[in-house]
Design an enzyme around this catalytic site. Structure first.
Site, PDB file in Angstrom:
ATOM      1  N   PRO A   1       9.551  -3.643  -0.752  1.00 38.53           N
ATOM      2  CA  PRO A   1      10.616  -3.432   0.156  1.00 38.53           C
ATOM      3  C   PRO A   1      10.353  -3.407   1.505  1.00 38.53           C
ATOM      4  O   PRO A   1       9.222  -3.392   2.096  1.00 38.53           O
ATOM      5  CB  PRO A   1      11.058  -1.970  -0.432  1.00 38.53           C
ATOM      6  CG  PRO A   1      10.325  -1.910  -1.549  1.00 38.53           C
ATOM      7  CD  PRO A   1       9.153  -2.854  -1.526  1.00 38.53           C
TER       8      PRO A   1
ATOM      9  N   ALA B   1       3.645  -1.396   4.246  1.00 40.85           N
ATOM     10  CA  ALA B   1       2.753  -2.399   4.879  1.00 40.85           C
ATOM     11  C   ALA B   1       3.102  -3.820   4.267  1.00 40.85           C
ATOM     12  O   ALA B   1       2.221  -4.740   4.392  1.00 40.85           O
ATOM     13  CB  ALA B   1       1.398  -2.183   4.826  1.00 40.85           C
ATOM     14  N   GLY B   2       4.429  -4.321   4.020  1.00 41.88           N
ATOM     15  CA  GLY B   2       4.749  -5.431   3.468  1.00 41.88           C
ATOM     16  C   GLY B   2       4.315  -6.552   4.485  1.00 41.88           C
ATOM     17  O   GLY B   2       3.644  -7.610   4.067  1.00 41.88           O
ATOM     18  N   GLY B   3       4.797  -6.470   5.730  1.00 40.95           N
ATOM     19  CA  GLY B   3       4.509  -7.555   6.618  1.00 40.95           C
ATOM     20  C   GLY B   3       3.024  -7.750   7.110  1.00 40.95           C
ATOM     21  O   GLY B   3       2.607  -8.658   7.216  1.00 40.95           O
ATOM     22  N   SER B   4       2.474  -6.381   7.015  1.00 42.99           N
ATOM     23  CA  SER B   4       1.103  -6.555   7.420  1.00 42.99           C
ATOM     24  C   SER B   4       0.416  -7.138   6.243  1.00 42.99           C
ATOM     25  O   SER B   4      -0.871  -8.114   6.558  1.00 42.99           O
ATOM     26  CB  SER B   4       0.692  -5.051   7.497  1.00 42.99           C
ATOM     27  OG  SER B   4       1.052  -4.476   8.615  1.00 42.99           O
ATOM     28  N   SER B   5       0.687  -7.010   5.062  1.00 41.36           N
ATOM     29  CA  SER B   5      -0.099  -7.584   3.873  1.00 41.36           C
ATOM     30  C   SER B   5       0.272  -9.101   3.818  1.00 41.36           C
ATOM     31  O   SER B   5      -0.757  -9.785   3.470  1.00 41.36           O
ATOM     32  CB  SER B   5       0.385  -6.992   2.571  1.00 41.36           C
ATOM     33  OG  SER B   5      -0.468  -7.239   1.451  1.00 41.36           O
TER      34      SER B   5
ATOM     35  N   ALA C   1       9.656  -0.391   4.918  1.00 47.89           N
ATOM     36  CA  ALA C   1       9.786   0.906   3.792  1.00 47.89           C
ATOM     37  C   ALA C   1       8.693   1.665   3.830  1.00 47.89           C
ATOM     38  O   ALA C   1       8.338   2.712   3.072  1.00 47.89           O
ATOM     39  CB  ALA C   1       9.940   0.155   2.362  1.00 47.89           C
ATOM     40  N   GLY C   2       7.624   1.425   4.950  1.00 49.85           N
ATOM     41  CA  GLY C   2       6.305   2.099   4.978  1.00 49.85           C
ATOM     42  C   GLY C   2       5.365   1.667   3.879  1.00 49.85           C
ATOM     43  O   GLY C   2       4.321   2.278   3.342  1.00 49.85           O
TER      44      GLY C   2
ATOM     45  N   LYS D   1       1.250  -1.302   0.038  1.00 54.79           N
ATOM     46  CA  LYS D   1       0.104   0.028  -0.035  1.00 54.79           C
ATOM     47  C   LYS D   1       0.993   1.276   0.073  1.00 54.79           C
ATOM     48  O   LYS D   1       1.992   1.226   0.333  1.00 54.79           O
ATOM     49  CB  LYS D   1      -1.016   0.051   1.340  1.00 54.79           C
ATOM     50  CG  LYS D   1      -0.193  -0.044   2.839  1.00 54.79           C
ATOM     51  CD  LYS D   1       0.054   1.560   3.033  1.00 54.79           C
ATOM     52  CE  LYS D   1       0.884   1.402   4.513  1.00 54.79           C
ATOM     53  NZ  LYS D   1       1.826   2.366   4.786  1.00 54.79           N
TER      54      LYS D   1
ATOM     55  N   ASP E   1      -2.421  -2.237  10.705  1.00 53.12           N
ATOM     56  CA  ASP E   1      -2.763  -2.119   9.167  1.00 53.12           C
ATOM     57  C   ASP E   1      -3.172  -3.470   8.587  1.00 53.12           C
ATOM     58  O   ASP E   1      -3.720  -3.376   7.492  1.00 53.12           O
ATOM     59  CB  ASP E   1      -1.455  -1.826   8.488  1.00 53.12           C
ATOM     60  CG  ASP E   1      -0.920  -0.257   8.624  1.00 53.12           C
ATOM     61  OD1 ASP E   1      -1.990   0.655   9.179  1.00 53.12           O
ATOM     62  OD2 ASP E   1       0.127   0.066   8.181  1.00 53.12           O
TER      63      ASP E   1
HETATM   64  P1  ATP Z   1       4.627  -0.473   7.747  1.00 55.89           P
HETATM   65  O1  ATP Z   1       4.217   0.195   6.471  1.00 55.89           O
HETATM   66  O2  ATP Z   1       3.381  -1.246   8.239  1.00 55.89           O
HETATM   67  O3  ATP Z   1       5.132   0.470   8.770  1.00 55.89           O
HETATM   68  P2  ATP Z   1       6.865  -1.650   6.749  1.00 55.89           P
HETATM   69  O4  ATP Z   1       6.922  -1.369   5.610  1.00 55.89           O
HETATM   70  O5  ATP Z   1       7.371  -0.349   7.533  1.00 55.89           O
HETATM   71  O6  ATP Z   1       5.338  -1.847   7.395  1.00 55.89           O
HETATM   72  P3  ATP Z   1       7.699  -4.143   7.165  1.00 55.89           P
HETATM   73  O7  ATP Z   1       8.392  -4.562   5.777  1.00 55.89           O
HETATM   74  O8  ATP Z   1       6.186  -4.797   7.145  1.00 55.89           O
HETATM   75  O9  ATP Z   1       7.692  -2.751   7.459  1.00 55.89           O
HETATM   76  O10 ATP Z   1       8.263  -5.079   8.368  1.00 55.89           O
HETATM   77  C1  ATP Z   1       9.113  -4.317   9.223  1.00 55.89           C
HETATM   78  C2  ATP Z   1       9.848  -5.105  10.088  1.00 55.89           C
HETATM   79  O11 ATP Z   1       9.147  -6.280  10.499  1.00 55.89           O
HETATM   80  C3  ATP Z   1      11.053  -6.022   9.247  1.00 55.89           C
HETATM   81  O12 ATP Z   1      12.449  -5.426   9.884  1.00 55.89           O
HETATM   82  C4  ATP Z   1      10.959  -7.663   9.811  1.00 55.89           C
HETATM   83  O13 ATP Z   1      11.919  -8.000  10.794  1.00 55.89           O
HETATM   84  C5  ATP Z   1       9.781  -7.747  10.511  1.00 55.89           C
HETATM   85  N1  ATP Z   1       8.733  -8.480   9.995  1.00 55.89           N
HETATM   86  C6  ATP Z   1       7.871  -9.275  10.372  1.00 55.89           C
HETATM   87  N2  ATP Z   1       7.202 -10.049   9.282  1.00 55.89           N
HETATM   88  C7  ATP Z   1       7.710  -9.636   8.181  1.00 55.89           C
HETATM   89  C8  ATP Z   1       7.351 -10.032   6.893  1.00 55.89           C
HETATM   90  N3  ATP Z   1       6.331 -10.878   6.634  1.00 55.89           N
HETATM   91  N4  ATP Z   1       7.910  -9.256   5.901  1.00 55.89           N
HETATM   92  C9  ATP Z   1       8.804  -8.325   6.361  1.00 55.89           C
HETATM   93  N5  ATP Z   1       9.103  -8.153   7.461  1.00 55.89           N
HETATM   94  C10 ATP Z   1       8.676  -8.671   8.444  1.00 55.89           C
END
Ligand code: ATP
Length: 292
Positions: A92, A98-102, A95-96, A8, A134
């Site tokens: 990425p 929401a990769g992990g949340s998705s 990265a902001g 997202k 998220d």
């Molecule tokens: P958001 O936009 O929700 O803040 P984000 O992009 O900042 O998400 P993510 O990539 O979702 O951050 O994840 C950040 C941290 O969470 C990573 O450093 C990792 O250790 C941990 N993590 C847990 N599950 C996952 C996953 N499925 N994919 C990536 N990182 C994950």
């Protein structure tokens, strides 16, 4: 079973206060984009959850939201069989976007289907909230207003057709760091979230891009000036506007013309300001199986 976990961006992100429990109250315009991680989920007669990931620095145990999502449903429904999950990350990390949340949302959808648990989308969203603010949105997808801590969702009219250029510099930003260092006072410039909603209702792309704003830029950009440089490059190359997504550091630029967007993509690559550069479009919930 194969699933896609879409990233997202935030067309708007405002923080309006802090709850007593420390969570921030937000108003965010969320938009799913056609950039995704892939999950492959299979039943196994060996009990337990086995997760493998294509990136060595992403955890494969309960530190991974995919593991926690699978475990949450398998415990609730006392599932005796096991599950093997392969996660291929393209979104990425940190990265902001929401990769992990998705990924967690896709795991909930996948385990629900694999074991015929019969949970509705709404019930999956409720469970998702236990994993992260998220996650319910990532189950819902599309264009939405997220309020509360991100869990109160209102669907919005889809973002008008456009091209979205993503640039992620080679730094990782901790969401916690950004929120902890956010200072809200009388001088804080809040983005016009209602104005973005109105522009979406009028299907006015220029209105949306003209009002895009992210209050978290006030924390992340001073610390990582490369973000501003990427924004400036995108705007100089014809983006209607460019903004940091979530807590950063990913920047996205919105273009109404494919050729211009492709030229900007090349310029951004050549500049070496961003390590990952990707041209994509918005994802709208039409909900074909393939897109699950
Ligand atoms: P958001 O936009 O929700 O803040 P984000 O992009 O900042 O998400 P993510 O990539 O979702 O951050 O994840 C950040 C941290 O969470 C990573 O450093 C990792 O250790 C941990 N993590 C847990 N599950 C996952 C996953 N499925 N994919 C990536 N990182 C994950």
């Amino acid at each position: 079973m194969k699933l896609k976990a879409f990233a997202k961006i935030n067309l708007g992100l405002d923080v309006i206060g802090r709850r007593e429990d420390g969570y921030h109250q937000v108003r965010m315009i969320m938009q799913t984009i056609r950039m995704f991680d892939q999950l492959e989920i299979e039943k196994s007669s060996t009990p337990g959850i086995r997760l493998s990931v294509n990136l060595p620095y992403v955890p494969t145990d309960s530190g991974n939201l995919v593991y926690r999502a699978a475990s949450l449903l398998m415990e609730e429904f006392s599932i005796q069989e096991g599950v093997d999950i392969r996660l291929n990350k393209f979104i990425p990390v940190a990265a902001g976007m929401a990769g992990g949340s998705s990924d967690a949302a896709a795991a909930l959808v996948g385990v629900n289907r694999l074991f015929d648990l019969g949970l509705s989308r709404k019930e999956l969203m409720e469970r998702g909230l236990r994993l992260g603010a998220d996650v319910p949105y990532c189950v819902m997808r599309g264009t939405a207003l997220a309020e509360g801590i991100g869990e109160k969702l209102t669907r919005l009219p889809a973002l008008p057709s456009c091209y979205i250029l993503i640039g992620k510099p080679g730094i990782s930003v901790s969401t916690k760091y950004v929120y902890t260092n956010l200072k809200l006072d009388a001088r804080t410039e809040h983005p016009d979230i209602d104005g973005i909603i109105e522009a979406l209702e009028n299907q006015d792309l220029g209105g949306v891009t003209g009002k895009m704003g992210n209050v978290l830029e006030s924390v992340t950009i001073p610390r990582y000036p490369v973000i501003e440089k990427i924004k400036d490059l995108m705007k100089a190359e014809g983006a209607l506007n460019a903004l940091m997504s979530g807590s950063g550091p990913t920047v996205f630029g919105i273009f109404d013309d494919r050729k211009t967007a492709e030229r900007a993509q090349q310029k951004l690559r050549d500049s070496r300001l961003a390590r990952q550069v990707f041209l994509t479009e918005a994802f709208h919930n039409g909900g074909t199986e393939d897109d699950q």
